[in-house]
Design a protein around this motif. Structure first.
Motif, PDB file in Angstrom:
ATOM      1  N   ALA A  73       7.040 -41.530  82.934  1.00  0.00           N
ATOM      2  CA  ALA A  73       7.608 -40.291  82.382  1.00  0.00           C
ATOM      3  C   ALA A  73       6.636 -39.736  81.334  1.00  0.00           C
ATOM      4  N   GLY A  74       6.040 -40.621  80.531  1.00  0.00           N
ATOM      5  CA  GLY A  74       5.077 -40.182  79.511  1.00  0.00           C
ATOM      6  C   GLY A  74       3.863 -39.498  80.118  1.00  0.00           C
ATOM      7  N   ARG A  75       3.323 -40.086  81.186  1.00  0.00           N
ATOM      8  CA  ARG A  75       2.127 -39.487  81.813  1.00  0.00           C
ATOM      9  C   ARG A  75       2.473 -38.149  82.470  1.00  0.00           C
ATOM     10  N   ARG A  76       3.642 -38.067  83.057  1.00  0.00           N
ATOM     11  CA  ARG A  76       4.037 -36.802  83.720  1.00  0.00           C
ATOM     12  C   ARG A  76       4.411 -35.728  82.699  1.00  0.00           C
ATOM     13  N   LEU A  77       5.024 -36.139  81.595  1.00  0.00           N
ATOM     14  CA  LEU A  77       5.317 -35.166  80.527  1.00  0.00           C
ATOM     15  C   LEU A  77       4.016 -34.629  79.946  1.00  0.00           C
ATOM     16  N   THR A  78       3.019 -35.509  79.804  1.00  0.00           N
ATOM     17  CA  THR A  78       1.702 -35.081  79.314  1.00  0.00           C
ATOM     18  C   THR A  78       1.161 -33.974  80.223  1.00  0.00           C
ATOM     19  N   ALA A  79       1.253 -34.210  81.521  1.00  0.00           N
ATOM     20  CA  ALA A  79       0.760 -33.214  82.491  1.00  0.00           C
ATOM     21  C   ALA A  79       1.585 -31.934  82.434  1.00  0.00           C
ATOM     22  N   PHE A  80       2.906 -32.086  82.361  1.00  0.00           N
ATOM     23  CA  PHE A  80       3.794 -30.920  82.342  1.00  0.00           C
ATOM     24  C   PHE A  80       3.504 -30.025  81.136  1.00  0.00           C
ATOM     25  N   PHE A  81       3.455 -30.629  79.957  1.00  0.00           N
ATOM     26  CA  PHE A  81       3.221 -29.834  78.745  1.00  0.00           C
ATOM     27  C   PHE A  81       1.822 -29.211  78.744  1.00  0.00           C
ATOM     28  N   LYS A  82       0.827 -29.980  79.177  1.00  0.00           N
ATOM     29  CA  LYS A  82      -0.534 -29.424  79.196  1.00  0.00           C
ATOM     30  C   LYS A  82      -0.642 -28.275  80.196  1.00  0.00           C
ATOM     31  N   PRO A 233      -3.682 -38.462  82.375  1.00  0.00           N
ATOM     32  CA  PRO A 233      -3.969 -39.570  81.451  1.00  0.00           C
ATOM     33  C   PRO A 233      -3.316 -39.308  80.086  1.00  0.00           C
ATOM     34  N   LEU A 234      -2.906 -40.375  79.427  1.00  0.00           N
ATOM     35  CA  LEU A 234      -2.247 -40.247  78.125  1.00  0.00           C
ATOM     36  C   LEU A 234      -3.281 -39.914  77.045  1.00  0.00           C
ATOM     37  N   ASP A 235      -2.871 -39.101  76.087  1.00  0.00           N
ATOM     38  CA  ASP A 235      -3.719 -38.839  74.912  1.00  0.00           C
ATOM     39  C   ASP A 235      -3.718 -40.094  74.057  1.00  0.00           C
ATOM     40  N   THR A 236      -4.891 -40.633  73.785  1.00  0.00           N
ATOM     41  CA  THR A 236      -4.893 -41.906  73.060  1.00  0.00           C
ATOM     42  C   THR A 236      -5.019 -41.754  71.555  1.00  0.00           C
ATOM     43  N   MET A 237      -5.267 -40.532  71.077  1.00  0.00           N
ATOM     44  CA  MET A 237      -5.504 -40.406  69.632  1.00  0.00           C
ATOM     45  C   MET A 237      -4.327 -40.914  68.803  1.00  0.00           C
ATOM     46  N   PHE A 238      -3.118 -40.402  69.068  1.00  0.00           N
ATOM     47  CA  PHE A 238      -1.930 -40.864  68.351  1.00  0.00           C
ATOM     48  C   PHE A 238      -0.908 -41.403  69.346  1.00  0.00           C
ATOM     49  N   SER A 239      -1.318 -42.365  70.131  1.00  0.00           N
ATOM     50  CA  SER A 239      -0.391 -43.053  71.033  1.00  0.00           C
ATOM     51  C   SER A 239      -0.868 -44.483  71.115  1.00  0.00           C
ATOM     52  N   SER A 240       0.061 -45.433  71.204  1.00  0.00           N
ATOM     53  CA  SER A 240      -0.328 -46.832  71.377  1.00  0.00           C
ATOM     54  C   SER A 240      -0.343 -47.105  72.872  1.00  0.00           C
ATOM     55  N   VAL A 241      -1.549 -47.226  73.409  1.00  0.00           N
ATOM     56  CA  VAL A 241      -1.715 -47.274  74.854  1.00  0.00           C
ATOM     57  C   VAL A 241      -2.492 -48.521  75.238  1.00  0.00           C
ATOM     58  N   CYS A 242      -2.077 -49.142  76.344  1.00  0.00           N
ATOM     59  CA  CYS A 242      -2.870 -50.221  76.919  1.00  0.00           C
ATOM     60  C   CYS A 242      -3.071 -49.855  78.383  1.00  0.00           C
ATOM     61  N   GLY A 243      -4.293 -49.497  78.761  1.00  0.00           N
ATOM     62  CA  GLY A 243      -4.529 -48.981  80.115  1.00  0.00           C
ATOM     63  C   GLY A 243      -3.801 -47.661  80.251  1.00  0.00           C
ATOM     64  N   ASP A 244      -2.907 -47.564  81.262  1.00  0.00           N
ATOM     65  CA  ASP A 244      -2.148 -46.309  81.360  1.00  0.00           C
ATOM     66  C   ASP A 244      -0.677 -46.532  81.008  1.00  0.00           C
ATOM     67  N   GLU A 245      -0.412 -47.612  80.278  1.00  0.00           N
ATOM     68  CA  GLU A 245       0.958 -47.889  79.844  1.00  0.00           C
ATOM     69  C   GLU A 245       1.094 -47.617  78.346  1.00  0.00           C
ATOM     70  N   LEU A 246       2.229 -47.025  77.964  1.00  0.00           N
ATOM     71  CA  LEU A 246       2.527 -46.850  76.544  1.00  0.00           C
ATOM     72  C   LEU A 246       3.188 -48.124  76.028  1.00  0.00           C
ATOM     73  N   LEU A 247       2.877 -48.482  74.796  1.00  0.00           N
ATOM     74  CA  LEU A 247       3.460 -49.688  74.202  1.00  0.00           C
ATOM     75  C   LEU A 247       4.615 -49.302  73.278  1.00  0.00           C
ATOM     76  N   GLY A 248       5.613 -50.169  73.217  1.00  0.00           N
ATOM     77  CA  GLY A 248       6.754 -49.904  72.337  1.00  0.00           C
ATOM     78  C   GLY A 248       6.805 -50.922  71.214  1.00  0.00           C
ATOM     79  N   HIS A 249       8.016 -51.144  70.682  1.00  0.00           N
ATOM     80  CA  HIS A 249       8.224 -52.153  69.640  1.00  0.00           C
ATOM     81  C   HIS A 249       9.412 -53.023  70.029  1.00  0.00           C
ATOM     82  N   ALA A 250       9.418 -54.258  69.545  1.00  0.00           N
ATOM     83  CA  ALA A 250      10.543 -55.156  69.798  1.00  0.00           C
ATOM     84  C   ALA A 250      11.772 -54.680  69.026  1.00  0.00           C
TER      85      ALA A 250
END
Length: 415
Positions: A73-82, A233-250
């Protein structure tokens, strides 16, 4: 339209004022379209750099609606907004790392001064603007000292985007139009707090907040399904990314404040490494407790308190000096932020409980990142926050609260 019923009433004598309703209507997806349209026409000086910061709770909600994973959803939202003309799409899990680190520090600092300062504990989490609004309007001076001064992830992102990012790009903060996507309508009120207005630059840190539901409206207006948008592709400047996955928190779907502050405090104050937190359900599933014991004595007692019924209970106990807690993760919505009022509504054939379960599952499938291990955040503490000096760094990471005088002449409702 958004319907507010009497069940939502807090009897706070602060019925949303005409000024507040103006602030909310100024923040809609129509506003975003207006800025994007202007960008396409205007001569260069009028141009705005448009930044959208998406919350992980909104991503999970949109993922559930369109049958995607949260990162997808994050990668597709990135594309949609851009595709609409947005320049950068960030993720507020990144700014939440700052909120968690600052909450951890603040708690340890409060714990150390609890003998001298009777209002140091319990520390009450501050990321929920509905709760803050209620605390300011209803309990004012009494409750505010207990509330954590740490900014919410939305407002941390405001500092990052209009502070660090603006400087880096050589822009005046006013040249940036910063939108956030949130699970919650109260985030609109939070963004319009005077505390988050940059006087010199004459601009808000967050210009416009839209809800997960409003993103669905935008997709419908563009006649696309998020599941049909080609991912970007996800914007990596202000996103916690590993490969093409976004990272969350416990921890909880409301940001994991209890989880992180608890494990940090156990380690810092008592040298205990807590691998697994045991949540004990009290009155109802929205009131849970976690404790740390040493030699049969409880040394840390934390709670997660969601929904106003439980919050009122908590506040009454505090007022009677009977609160046993050191820290409370307080959220205004039953079930917390994943069940926020701005989340995507169930389809006619869905029931709310099943949908919420699905959103919770999608949210928790993200790989968690330990805040201390985020290199990019550590770098920003080193470079940016060191360079601005201690006082300015504090302003960028923290905020303050204001008791609202009760209107005595209002409708005195007999309950």
């Amino acid at each position: 339209a958004m319907v507010i019923t009497l069940n939502d009433c807090l009897a706070c004598s602060g019925c949303i004022t005409s000024a507040e309703s103006v602030l909310i209507t100024q923040q809609s997806h129509e506003e975003i379209y207006r800025v994007l349209r202007n960008n396409k026409q205007a001569g260069v000086p009028e141009q705005k750099v448009v930044v959208v910061s998406v919350s992980p709770q909104s991503r999970a909600s949109l993922a559930a609606r369109y049958g995607l994973s949260s990162s997808e959803a994050g990668r597709r939202l990135t594309a949609f907004f851009k595709g609409l003309g947005v320049h950068h799409v960030f993720d507020t899990s990144f700014s939440r790392t700052f909120s968690l680190l600052e909450s951890q520090r603040e708690f340890v600092e409060r714990f150390h001064r609890k003998e001298q300062d009777k209002q140091a504990l319990p520390m009450l989490a501050s990321a929920c603007p509905g709760w803050i609004c209620y605390a300011e309007k209803t309990h004012g001076e009494f409750i505010l000292p207990y509330i954590s001064s740490t900014r919410s992830p939305q407002q941390m992102m405001g500092s990052l985007v209009k502070g660090f990012f603006a400087g880096q790009q050589g822009l005046n903060p006013q040249q940036i139009y910063h939108v956030t996507v949130m699970p919650c309508y109260d985030k609109k009120l939070e963004a319009s707090r005077p505390d988050f207005y940059l006087e010199e630059a004459d601009t808000r840190e967050v210009d416009c907040v839209i809800t997960s539901g409003e993103v669905v409206k935008m997709l419908e207006e563009e006649k696309v399904l998020l599941s049909d948008v080609e991912p970007a592709p996800l914007d990596t400047m202000f996103s916690s990314v590993c490969g093409d996955e976004l990272l969350g928190h416990a921890g909880s779907g409301s940001g994991g404040y209890l989880h992180h502050v608890f494990t940090h405090a156990a380690r810092q104050l008592f040298g205990e490494e807590v691998k697994e937190l045991t949540y004990k359900t009290l009155k109802n599933k929205d009131f849970q407790e976690v404790t740390l014991e040493r030699d049969g004595v409880v040394v840390l007692r934390f709670a997660a308190t969601y929904g106003f019924r439980n919050i009122q209970n908590l506040v009454q106990k505090l007022k009677r000096g009977k609160s046993p807690y050191h820290f409370v993760e307080v959220m205004a919505c039953p079930s917390g932020c994943l069940n926020g009022g701005g989340q995507v509504k169930p389809l006619p054939e869905q029931n709310n409980k099943e949908l919420l379960q699905q959103v919770e599952d999608l949210y928790s499938e993200e790989r968690p990142l330990v805040p201390e291990e985020d290199q990019r955040v550590a770098e920003l503490y080193q470079s940016w926050l060191q360079s601005v000096g201690e006082e300015r760094a504090r302003e960028l990471l923290h905020t303050q609260y204001h008791a609202v005088e009760k209107a005595t002449n209002g409708l005195l409702v007999k309950w």
